[in-house]
Design an enzyme around this catalytic site. Structure first.
Site, PDB file in Angstrom:
ATOM      1  N   LYS A 185       0.871  -1.176   0.000  1.00 41.22           N
ATOM      2  CA  LYS A 185       0.000   0.000   0.000  1.00 41.22           C
ATOM      3  C   LYS A 185       0.904   1.221   0.000  1.00 41.22           C
ATOM      4  O   LYS A 185       1.482   1.584   1.015  1.00 41.22           O
ATOM      5  CB  LYS A 185      -0.897  -0.006   1.237  1.00 41.22           C
ATOM      6  CG  LYS A 185      -2.259   0.694   1.031  1.00 41.22           C
ATOM      7  CD  LYS A 185      -2.171   2.190   0.825  1.00 41.22           C
ATOM      8  CE  LYS A 185      -2.012   2.912   2.150  1.00 41.22           C
ATOM      9  NZ  LYS A 185      -1.972   4.412   1.950  1.00 41.22           N
ATOM     10  N   GLU A 260       8.193   0.758  12.258  1.00 39.19           N
ATOM     11  CA  GLU A 260       9.188   1.821  12.395  1.00 39.19           C
ATOM     12  C   GLU A 260       8.421   3.126  12.392  1.00 39.19           C
ATOM     13  O   GLU A 260       7.815   3.498  11.395  1.00 39.19           O
ATOM     14  CB  GLU A 260      10.209   1.760  11.251  1.00 39.19           C
ATOM     15  CG  GLU A 260      11.464   2.571  11.539  1.00 39.19           C
ATOM     16  CD  GLU A 260      11.315   4.034  11.187  1.00 39.19           C
ATOM     17  OE1 GLU A 260      11.042   4.828  12.112  1.00 39.19           O
ATOM     18  OE2 GLU A 260      11.450   4.386  10.019  1.00 39.19           O
ATOM     19  N   CYS A 293      12.995  10.429   9.808  1.00 37.77           N
ATOM     20  CA  CYS A 293      12.641   9.862  11.109  1.00 37.77           C
ATOM     21  C   CYS A 293      13.811   9.819  12.079  1.00 37.77           C
ATOM     22  O   CYS A 293      13.614   9.843  13.296  1.00 37.77           O
ATOM     23  CB  CYS A 293      12.063   8.461  10.934  1.00 37.77           C
ATOM     24  SG  CYS A 293      13.174   7.309  10.086  1.00 37.77           S
ATOM     25  N   GLU A 390       7.211  14.229  17.944  1.00 36.70           N
ATOM     26  CA  GLU A 390       7.895  14.366  16.668  1.00 36.70           C
ATOM     27  C   GLU A 390       7.186  15.397  15.792  1.00 36.70           C
ATOM     28  O   GLU A 390       5.992  15.289  15.511  1.00 36.70           O
ATOM     29  CB  GLU A 390       7.939  13.024  15.941  1.00 36.70           C
ATOM     30  CG  GLU A 390       8.714  13.070  14.648  1.00 36.70           C
ATOM     31  CD  GLU A 390       8.770  11.728  13.951  1.00 36.70           C
ATOM     32  OE1 GLU A 390       9.851  11.351  13.479  1.00 36.70           O
ATOM     33  OE2 GLU A 390       7.726  11.052  13.877  1.00 36.70           O
TER      34      GLU A 390
END
Length: 492
Positions: A185, A260, A293, A390
């Site tokens: 996806k 992750e 990230c 974040e």
């Protein structure tokens, strides 16, 4: 790189890209579509097919039907297909890089070299490793143990928008090398390079149904995929919030997951560090819109050098070139989407409301609404949102420390634990810090060195599991131990 004659396509900076799904080796166009625009200039790139649960059903069925034959090939039989796929990625470097830059806004120089090269190596590395993975033998007095890594079935691979080319191959490589089949996806904000990968998979001769791509939204195609009864593995890169939803769906069938989920990584600079080296690595957190990230977005600087380090950081950041990422001189590109720009701005605005100080930055450049300025946030109190969550933009917080204990306390103050950086010329200090920092990876006097054989992953809100080397096969395989009593079987 060609597409089927009857497939709907779009021209993206001169490259023809199929906009339909790729299921069972065939293109499928949906009646419902969603628009994709370039973050560089807002240009409309394509109307992309919007996948449904029915598309997911067909994709999973195709992957399930293709699994027995693909698994039966063994690592040696799969190897030529994967190597050809890796070669084709390099052969189509220009098309892949052009589309990735238009779709994501990443610098063309980086996509042409680092991202394309790494994507090819992702496939080749795991194809090579699969040839060796079943050679493990554990001896004991009574038996010989043969450890096997057997294919597990159909895998759901859900990839992020900040580097879809490289990160999709990072999942496809071990998944296919292990003998699994897959339904991918792609990210709805940047699905186009995944479509090009589907063409290369077909060109490499990988059998129909081994890899399938269904485009669409997380709440529709993504949810149907992770809830599907025939999925045996789920690998997801994205946000903790989405991962929690996926984990709940996986829990009903005890499907193994690999997550992750980003980070809030500390970048710790000691007084004895090479300050030029440390500054040059610190500004990396601003590049590509800060949309990485592992970026060291929490600068922790020893108090005795704080003034000098800030001066050097400010001067270096001010010299970074902002502009069109197709220009090789550009260092600062756009954020991915207006929704994400608003999210980044919201973090900065709330930080100011909470009493933080914007040393510089804090808004957009004249180049466009998605070109966000490198931003340094000071006067941080422990527990502030800007310290804890974040941002995923070019926003770095600033805190100082006096002792190693203070640095560790600050470094371990969030629920994330993906990566960290330590700059010091003392090997003893570096190893002491690395042992005490709560993160899956620690870079000492370097950043983003990702050896494919090494484990990659984080702790806490940064995820579950490890990718890379044998750790990837631990996830994608059903590990079996065969214990044979010594001398009980005649040798052929």
């Amino acid at each position: 790189m060609t597409t089927e004659d009857n497939a709907v396509t779009a021209r993206v900076d001169g490259v023809e890209v199929a906009t339909g799904h790729f299921i069972g080796g065939k293109r499928r166009d949906s009646t419902e579509v969603f628009e994709v625009h370039s973050p560089i200039d807002g240009k409309h790139l394509a109307n992309v097919s919007r996948g449904t649960a029915a598309d997911i059903d067909d994709a999973v069925a195709a992957a399930k039907a293709a699994f027995p034959a693909w698994a039966a090939l063994g690592p040696e039989g799969r190897y030529p297909y994967l190597i050809r796929f890796a070669e084709l990625i390099l052969e189509h470097r220009d098309e892949l890089a052009t589309v990735e830059t238009a779709d994501v806004g990443m610098g063309l120089q980086m996509t042409r070299t680092h991202m394309v090269d790494r994507s090819s190596r992702n496939i080749r590395f795991f194809a090579d490793l699969a040839l060796k993975i079943n050679d493990r033998v554990i001896d004991s007095p009574e038996v010989t143990n043969y450890v096997r890594f057997d294919p597990s079935g159909v895998s759901a691979l859900i990839t992020p928008w900040n580097g879809p080319l490289m990160l999709t191959t990072w999942k496809i490589g071990p998944c296919l090398a292990a003998g699994n089949t897959a339904v991918v996806k792609p990210p709805e904000w940047a699905p186009l390079t995944c479509s090009l990968l589907a063409d290369l998979i077909a060109e490499a001769g990988i059998p129909d149904g081994v890899v399938n791509f269904v485009q669409g939204f997380g709440a529709e195609a993504g949810q149907a995929l992770v809830e599907h009864k025939d999925i045996r593995r789920i690998s997801f890169t994205g946000s903790p919030q989405t991962a929690k939803t996926i984990a709940r769906a996986a829990a009903d069938r005890l499907v193994p997951t690999s997550f992750e989920l980003g980070g809030k990584s500390p970048n710790i600079v000691f007084a004895d560090a090479d300050l030029d080296l440390a500054v040059n690595h610190a500004v990396v957190a601003f590049r590509s819109g800060g949309q990485g990230c592992t970026n060291g977005t929490r600068l922790l600087v020893e108090e005795s050098i704080a003034e000098e380090f800030e001066r050097r950081l400010t001067e270096t950041a001010a010299k970074m070139a902002v502009g069109d990422p197709r220009d090789p001189a550009t260092q600062l590109g756009p954020l991915i989407h207006p929704v994400h720009r608003d999210r980044v701005q919201g973090f900065v605005d709330r930080a100011v409301e909470d009493g933080a100080e914007i040393a510089w930055g804090g808004g957009t450049f004249d180049q466009g609404e998605l070109f966000y300025k490198p931003t340094l946030v000071k006067n941080i109190r422990r527990g502030m949102e800007i310290e804890q969550r974040e941002v995923f933009g070019p926003v770095v917080t600033w805190q100082t420390f006096r002792t190693e204990d203070e640095a560790i306390d600050l470094a371990n103050s969030t629920e994330y634990g993906l990566s960290s950086e330590v700059f010091t010329q003392s090997e003893e200090r570096a190893m002491r810090m690395a042992a005490r920092i709560r993160s899956g990876m620690v870079w000492v006097n370097c950043y983003m060195v990702r050896e494919l054989a090494a484990p990659f992953g984080g702790l806490g809100l940064s995820g579950i599991g490890r990718e890379g080397g044998e750790w990837s096969f631990d996830f994608y395989c059903d590990i079996k131990n065969i214990a044979v009593r010594k001398e009980s079987l005649p040798r052929d």
